[in-house]
Scaffold this active site. Structure first.
Site, PDB file in Angstrom:
ATOM      1  N   GLY A 319       6.705  35.997   0.445  1.00 35.97           N
ATOM      2  CA  GLY A 319       7.607  36.634  -0.511  1.00 35.97           C
ATOM      3  C   GLY A 319       8.771  37.307   0.186  1.00 35.97           C
ATOM      4  CD1 TRP A 322      11.965  32.459  -2.797  1.00 36.25           C
ATOM      5  CD2 TRP A 322      12.347  34.602  -3.294  1.00 36.25           C
ATOM      6  NE1 TRP A 322      12.694  32.496  -3.967  1.00 36.25           N
ATOM      7  CE2 TRP A 322      12.944  33.806  -4.292  1.00 36.25           C
ATOM      8  CE3 TRP A 322      12.447  35.987  -3.386  1.00 36.25           C
ATOM      9  CZ2 TRP A 322      13.627  34.349  -5.366  1.00 36.25           C
ATOM     10  CZ3 TRP A 322      13.127  36.523  -4.463  1.00 36.25           C
ATOM     11  CH2 TRP A 322      13.701  35.710  -5.432  1.00 36.25           C
ATOM     12  CG  HIS A 323      13.142  39.039  -1.251  1.00 34.34           C
ATOM     13  ND1 HIS A 323      11.813  38.841  -1.531  1.00 34.34           N
ATOM     14  CD2 HIS A 323      13.633  39.747  -2.303  1.00 34.34           C
ATOM     15  CE1 HIS A 323      11.513  39.389  -2.698  1.00 34.34           C
ATOM     16  NE2 HIS A 323      12.598  39.949  -3.185  1.00 34.34           N
ATOM     17  N   GLY A 324      15.100  36.263   2.023  1.00 31.99           N
ATOM     18  CA  GLY A 324      16.191  35.998   2.944  1.00 31.99           C
ATOM     19  C   GLY A 324      15.702  35.343   4.220  1.00 31.99           C
TER      20      GLY A 324
END
Length: 516
Positions: A319, A322-324
């Site tokens: 997760g 996924w953000h960066g």
């Protein structure tokens, strides 16, 4: 094209709404599908027209795969389609991240690849993966191509979510629903949009101006003082809160204009009493996606507590990634993974050994006070642009570079100023974050806004006291609740003019989740 741009607010949105009214008046739901898809494709093309080919190809490929899966329940086709979505996402978002990691590990020079990230690629990929899995599990409604194309490209959620499920949103697009849209719903939609714009343009962007100097100095390897470190971290903590909350409000409001209610994606997360509660309130649909399509398939909590915590950490690390495309985001996700494991372990031990202990209940209450500081600490890694920047920020927050106090704040200590300054090893100097009275006032007001005032859905979702399943509003939430009246119209017009004036005088800033 940003939601907080004049191009969107004064050109794109009026044209889209006008076309929708024509389709509603003279056509049917199929007209609406086609019109809103054309508008959504135009919205997407405004960012980078050439990526329309990618969007159309993704829609066509996933739709074909879904039809095949619906007929034959093929795990092979499902796996291949999911792999294709992840491959596209991986190429555009993580190619340079992988190359830079390899270059660091093997001490080689690897030039960066010039790749421009397509708009909302993470959200487009995730909702299509979820759709394919739901088709395999028989959890979707009809598979008409116009409906599916709109589902993927629907512009209110395209930039930063929510990660919608086909059945919960697209089932609302019916001829009956089209005819039943009320003026009150449209007024509520407009109120949501204005509320979101106020949060983004007035509050989030102001907090950004206070967060940026401290993080900029840290990323340039410049030492900053104790109060600047905490001030910058706190300012960003509020910036991302109002930035994402503002986007979520605008997305809900835009969709309400077309008679469709998007799922709530943000629910006062800083009021959470635990980290578990925090992730039920922050980016709610992402948490749901990670739970349903990653955590549970990994085994969830079915194979013992050790496997449960391992699965939880895997989910949070992914997760974070996924953000960066940065190891700093992985660290951010890992920190929250540790927080969640500690939280779950504490609950397990409490329920097993001391379910009625007042002492343990008191400890739990005290621990709830640590939620906000723990989240604030994690945002340092999220916001920093380099390991050095994060390291300097953390060192500053521990007082490693000293404590500077402006003269006007020393005067507030009166005769105690010399002894306090000497005891705490403080020095006189200027702050780059909250160094003025105006900045401190902003900080106080924003803090009250976050922790005292009701959130948007408590104020804007209407009066539901007599409807099962809806929360009953009391106290401040009831007193401030939105009602479509002349007074609310005047207040809304004032906010609208103020926001438009500020946008006109400056350059619209991107939402933080703009290219996640």
């Amino acid at each position: 094209m940003l939601f907080n741009s004049l191009q969107f607010l004064l050109l794109f949105l009026p044209i889209t709404c006008a076309g929708f009214l024509v389709c509603r008046r003279f056509g049917n739901i199929q007209w609406v599908f086609i019109w809103l898809f054309i508008c959504s494709a135009t919205f997407y093309a405004a960012w980078e027209p050439r990526y329309l080919i990618l969007l159309f190809g993704s829609i066509a490929g996933n739709y074909a795969a879904a039809l095949h899966i619906a007929r034959q329940k093929s795990k092979l086709v499902l796996g291949a389609a999911i792999a294709a979505n992840l491959a596209v996402l991986g190429y555009f978002k993580y190619t340079n991240f992988i190359l830079q990691t390899l270059a660091y590990l093997f001490h080689i020079e690897v030039p960066a690849v010039a790749i421009e990230l397509p708009l909302g690629i993470s959200f487009v990929s995730f909702i299509q993966i979820a759709f394919l899995v739901d088709v395999y599990r028989n959890r979707t409604d009809d598979l008409g191509l116009p409906k599916y194309a709109l589902f993927v490209s629907y512009f209110p959620h395209l930039i930063a979510g929510p990660i919608i499920h086909h059945k919960e949103v697209m089932s609302q697009f019916t001829n009956e629903r089209l005819k039943s849209i009320s003026y009150a719903e449209v007024a509520t939609g407009v109120a949501y949009i204005l509320c979101g714009l106020f949060k983004k343009v007035i509050i989030a962007d102001t907090m950004a101006s206070y967060a940026a100097p401290g993080f900029r100095l840290a990323n340039q390897a410049q030492p900053i003082s104790f109060f600047d470190g905490w001030g910058a971290a706190l300012a960003f903590t509020y910036q991302i809160y109002f930035d994402f909350s503002g986007y979520s409000d605008i997305a809900i409001g835009l969709s309400l204009l077309f008679g469709v209610r998007l799922p709530v994606n943000f629910d006062s997360p800083y009021k959470s009493a635990s980290i578990i509660d925090f992730w039920r309130r922050w980016h709610i649909t992402l948490s749901r996606f990670l739970r349903d399509y990653l955590y549970i398939p990994l085994g969830g909590n079915r194979d013992g507590w050790v496997r449960r915590y391992v699965n939880l950490m895997i989910v949070m690390l992914l997760g974070g990634l996924w953000h960066g495309a940065s190891w700093l985001f992985v660290v951010w996700g890992g920190l929250h993974g540790i927080y969640l494991i500690i939280n779950h372990l504490f609950r397990y031990l409490r329920e097993r050994f001391a379910p009625t202990s007042r002492i343990v209940a008191g400890i739990a209450a005290l621990c709830s006070l640590l939620v906000f500081p723990a989240v604030l600490l994690s945002w340092v890694f999220f916001r920093s642009e380099s390991w050095m920047g994060a390291k300097i920020m953390l060192k500053a927050m521990m007082g490693g570079f000293g404590i500077l106090v402006p003269e006007q704040y020393q005067a507030m200590l009166g005769s105690f100023a010399p002894s306090v300054m000497r005891t705490l090893h403080m020095q006189t100097g200027n702050l780059v974050t909250f160094g003025s009275e105006t900045a401190v006032l902003w900080l106080v007001l924003v803090t009250l806004f976050v922790f005292i005032l009701p959130n948007s859905q408590q104020l804007l979702l209407g009066t539901y006291d007599d409807k099962p399943g809806h929360p009953v509003r009391r106290g401040l939430a009831r007193a401030l609740a939105f009602r479509p009246t002349p007074i609310s119209a005047i207040a809304g017009a004032f906010v609208g003019v103020l926001v438009l004036a500020i946008i006109y005088l400056g350059v619209p800033s991107e939402f933080i989740y703009f290219q996640f």
